[in-house]
Design a protein around this motif. Structure first.
Motif, PDB file in Angstrom:
ATOM      1  N   THR A  75       7.643   6.289   0.263  1.00 62.79           N
ATOM      2  CA  THR A  75       6.576   6.293   1.267  1.00 62.79           C
ATOM      3  C   THR A  75       7.192   6.559   2.629  1.00 62.79           C
ATOM      4  O   THR A  75       8.063   5.794   3.085  1.00 62.79           O
ATOM      5  N   SER A  80       6.204   6.217   5.701  1.00 62.67           N
ATOM      6  CA  SER A  80       6.037   5.260   6.797  1.00 62.67           C
ATOM      7  C   SER A  80       6.660   3.901   6.488  1.00 62.67           C
ATOM      8  O   SER A  80       6.639   3.005   7.341  1.00 62.67           O
ATOM      9  N   SER A  91      -2.938  13.895   2.969  1.00 61.35           N
ATOM     10  CA  SER A  91      -2.058  12.729   2.910  1.00 61.35           C
ATOM     11  C   SER A  91      -2.390  11.764   4.035  1.00 61.35           C
ATOM     12  O   SER A  91      -2.683  12.180   5.165  1.00 61.35           O
ATOM     13  N   LYS A  92      -2.331  10.468   3.733  1.00 59.75           N
ATOM     14  CA  LYS A  92      -2.501   9.434   4.749  1.00 59.75           C
ATOM     15  C   LYS A  92      -1.143   9.122   5.343  1.00 59.75           C
ATOM     16  O   LYS A  92      -0.339   8.375   4.762  1.00 59.75           O
ATOM     17  N   ASN A  93      -0.895   9.770   6.487  1.00 60.19           N
ATOM     18  CA  ASN A  93       0.380   9.631   7.168  1.00 60.19           C
ATOM     19  C   ASN A  93       0.208  10.004   8.621  1.00 60.19           C
ATOM     20  O   ASN A  93      -0.849  10.531   9.022  1.00 60.19           O
ATOM     21  N   ASP A  94       1.222   9.753   9.413  1.00 63.15           N
ATOM     22  CA  ASP A  94       1.238  10.247  10.788  1.00 63.15           C
ATOM     23  C   ASP A  94       1.549  11.738  10.746  1.00 63.15           C
ATOM     24  O   ASP A  94       2.539  12.157  10.118  1.00 63.15           O
ATOM     25  N   ALA A 132      -3.655  12.514   8.074  1.00 62.92           N
ATOM     26  CA  ALA A 132      -4.286  11.554   8.982  1.00 62.92           C
ATOM     27  C   ALA A 132      -4.622  10.296   8.199  1.00 62.92           C
ATOM     28  O   ALA A 132      -4.673  10.303   6.964  1.00 62.92           O
ATOM     29  N   TRP A 133      -4.900   9.227   8.942  1.00 63.09           N
ATOM     30  CA  TRP A 133      -5.240   7.957   8.305  1.00 63.09           C
ATOM     31  C   TRP A 133      -6.754   7.896   8.085  1.00 63.09           C
ATOM     32  O   TRP A 133      -7.449   7.041   8.602  1.00 63.09           O
ATOM     33  N   SER A 134      -7.272   8.813   7.300  1.00 69.40           N
ATOM     34  CA  SER A 134      -8.713   8.907   7.066  1.00 69.40           C
ATOM     35  C   SER A 134      -8.969   9.170   5.588  1.00 69.40           C
ATOM     36  O   SER A 134      -8.071   9.621   4.862  1.00 69.40           O
ATOM     37  N   LYS A 183      -9.902  10.694   1.993  1.00 69.27           N
ATOM     38  CA  LYS A 183      -9.483  12.010   1.508  1.00 69.27           C
ATOM     39  C   LYS A 183     -10.635  12.863   0.970  1.00 69.27           C
ATOM     40  O   LYS A 183     -10.557  14.094   1.017  1.00 69.27           O
ATOM     41  N   ASN A 222      -8.044   7.699  -4.996  1.00 69.23           N
ATOM     42  CA  ASN A 222      -8.130   8.941  -4.211  1.00 69.23           C
ATOM     43  C   ASN A 222      -8.668  10.098  -5.053  1.00 69.23           C
ATOM     44  O   ASN A 222      -9.436  10.932  -4.577  1.00 69.23           O
TER      45      ASN A 222
END
Length: 569
Positions: A28, A30, A58-61, A84-86, A88, A115
């Motif tokens: 992961t 982060s 992907s949920k990431n920065d 983004a943290w949104s 999918k 997901n």
């Protein structure tokens, strides 16, 4: 196992959407960091080599993930990434729409079952695969075979789409305003025989913007298409598109039959690469907006916009801007010009055979159309609209077109060859008008007794001899010469004296017509005779007055080539 895997990915895959953590790489990003899975990176490269696009959800920065992908030298292989943290599901839906694809051609890889289910909730037909399993066997499935694209032409085209959407979002322009500043240019490629593989690909692989959905997969279907392309009066073209952002390549194909009563659509299909650019409607307008029934669902109706005026027709993408400017053409003649006009550009006035409001044929290759007086008072006395088919408004429109056009193309053999030339003599002095009534129209007029009686009382048949008829047609050319601008060339199409039964039976009138046309062009500044017998091969004549698709293309190419040389000079 192989059968179960194949059943889970049943549709042709055009896009693979990758999760990052525990899917593209191990770990992961982060949290504890990541370890590279080189086989997965190579899988991305191989997919793109096959013309199958790859994206990311992907949920990431975003910046952290991009930096990691750049370090792995894989970032540029992805298009339309969503990092983004949104949620999918909706992000994938927006991604598919932005790329102009259908969810049934999208495969989503993720290690989280929730997901995968969310993706299918918002995109019911999307294919999903649990990345906790080995994903490498997917590359052996026929639905991921793709097509060789080691030049990455499809990747480049989707990069162009991505850049455009980013710029539009940043400028805040409406879609139409954005299109107007995009400098969209379309090239119609009429020599389709050299690109039949692309024709087959467009017909067989497109759906969202395929308005006819006639395929050419089997040998029988391909043979049927070839027969259609070799049929007289059938025209076809591939559509190539560029704009200020890049080159979309060949994105569309049309095939129509040109008839005086209107065009019949056989094929009209486009790649989704140019979705929402208006290209498909521009082509429909280019084909004179034929009435046809759309087969199956499409992403856009063919008349989605009031008028597509932000696309420019070009002959050569690399030509200087001045040479690419659209010329205004005036075309006057019989059905041969109806065919030639397909290859001469969209900005044109067509005074070509057509049906009137009663369905009767109107011919504009008529000496009266050029020579009759334009006096509106006298024109009201003349019942030409009923008997001849054209009226005073049409004649005035001809004069205006001859005076304003950049190029004039005349095909006037019928004006000389027909013997159904009539004169109307009104009650006022000088109210005399000439008009040709083609045989088919004459027969229809005579079917109604009242109309036949009025015709007999009003119209006097004038059996002019060959010299008089040549003189009348010569005078038509003189009218065009007087009205045109000095820099606007006149092209006059001759007639064959060697090919087809009509020419073989009686070549002398045809020889006389050609001699008159040659003499006029030799004596007139910027006038050019098109010698059909020299320009076309015997195989390109379907009869003495009609030619094959390549024959009409050669006529147009002769005109276009001369005009482009003049502009360049």
């Amino acid at each position: 196992m192989a059968h179960a895997l194949s059943a889970s990915i049943p549709n042709q895959v055009k896009l693979v959407v990758w999760d990052l953590d525990e899917t593209l790489w191990n770990g992961t990003l982060s949290e504890e960091g990541i370890s590279t899975v080189e086989a997965h990176l190579q899988m991305v490269r191989d997919l793109v080599d096959r013309g199958i696009m790859c994206s990311i959800c992907s949920k990431n920065d975003f910046e952290d993930a991009k930096a990691a992908l750049v370090d792995l030298d894989i970032w540029d292989y992805f298009v339309f990434p969503h990092i983004a943290w949104s949620p999918k599901g909706q992000a994938i839906k927006a991604m598919i729409a932005a790329m102009g694809l259908r969810d049934e051609n999208v495969l989503f890889l993720d290690d989280n079952h929730l997901n995968l289910e969310e993706a299918q909730f918002f995109n019911p037909n999307v294919m999903v695969f649990d990345a906790n399993q080995d994903i490498l066997p997917l590359m052996d499935l026929p639905t991921l075979a793709g097509k060789d694209d080691k030049s990455h032409s499809r990747l480049k085209q989707y990069k162009v789409m991505e850049e455009k959407q980013v710029e539009q979002a940043e400028t805040g322009l409406s879609n139409i305003d954005f299109l107007r500043q995009s400098d969209i240019r379309v090239k119609v490629i009429t020599d389709v025989e050299d690109q039949m593989d692309r024709v087959y690909e467009i017909l067989n692989r497109t759906n969202q913007l395929n308005y006819t959905k006639k395929r050419a997969n089997t040998p029988a279907e391909k043979a049927q298409l070839q027969t259609l392309l070799n049929t007289a009066g059938v025209h076809a073209g591939l559509i190539e598109v560029q704009d200020r952002y890049g080159d979309y390549g060949v994105v569309g194909f049309f095939c129509v039959s040109a008839k005086y009563s209107g065009n019949v659509v056989h094929h009209l299909a486009f790649s989704c690469r140019t979705l929402n650019m208006g290209v498909e409607q521009w082509v429909w307008q280019f084909l004179n907006e034929p009435d046809f029934r759309t087969v199956g669902g499409v992403a856009n109706p063919i008349d989605a916009h009031e008028n597509v005026d932000w696309i420019q027709d070009v002959k050569d993408f690399d030509a200087p801007e001045t040479a690419r400017q659209q010329q205004h053409l005036c075309l006057v003649g019989g059905c041969d010009l109806l065919q030639v006009s397909f290859y001469c550009g969209t900005d044109r006035d067509e005074f070509v055979n057509k049906p009137d409001d009663n369905g009767m044929l109107v011919r504009f290759d008529d000496v009266g159309f050029f020579l009759n007086q334009r006096d509106p008072v006298l024109n009201r006395l003349f019942t030409q609209k009923n008997f001849i088919g054209y009226g005073s408004d049409d004649m005035v429109a001809l004069d205006e077109s001859l005076a304003s056009s950049d190029l004039i193309l005349l095909s006037m053999y019928f004006s000389f060859a027909n013997d159904l030339l009539f004169q109307y003599r009104g009650k006022e002095p000088g109210s005399e008008f000439l008009g040709s009534v083609p045989p088919r129209r004459f027969q229809q007029l005579m079917r109604d007794q009242k109309t036949a009686m009025r015709f007999a009382k009003s119209m006097q048949h004038r059996p002019y001899d060959i010299h008089d008829r040549l003189d009348l047609t010569h005078r038509c050319f003189q009218v065009a010469d007087v009205l045109r601008r000095a820099d606007a060339p006149i092209f006059i199409i001759g007639t064959t004296v060697r090919h087809g039964p009509q020419a073989e039976r009686n070549p002398k009138p045809r020889i006389a017509f050609n001699d008159m046309c040659r003499k006029f062009c030799a004596e007139t500044h910027n006038a050019h005779f098109i010698d059909i017998d020299t320009l076309l091969t015997p195989a390109e004549f379907t009869d003495s007055d009609h030619y094959s698709r390549t024959g009409y293309f050669k006529i147009a190419d002769f005109v276009n080539s001369h005009t482009m040389m003049k502009i360049a000079a």
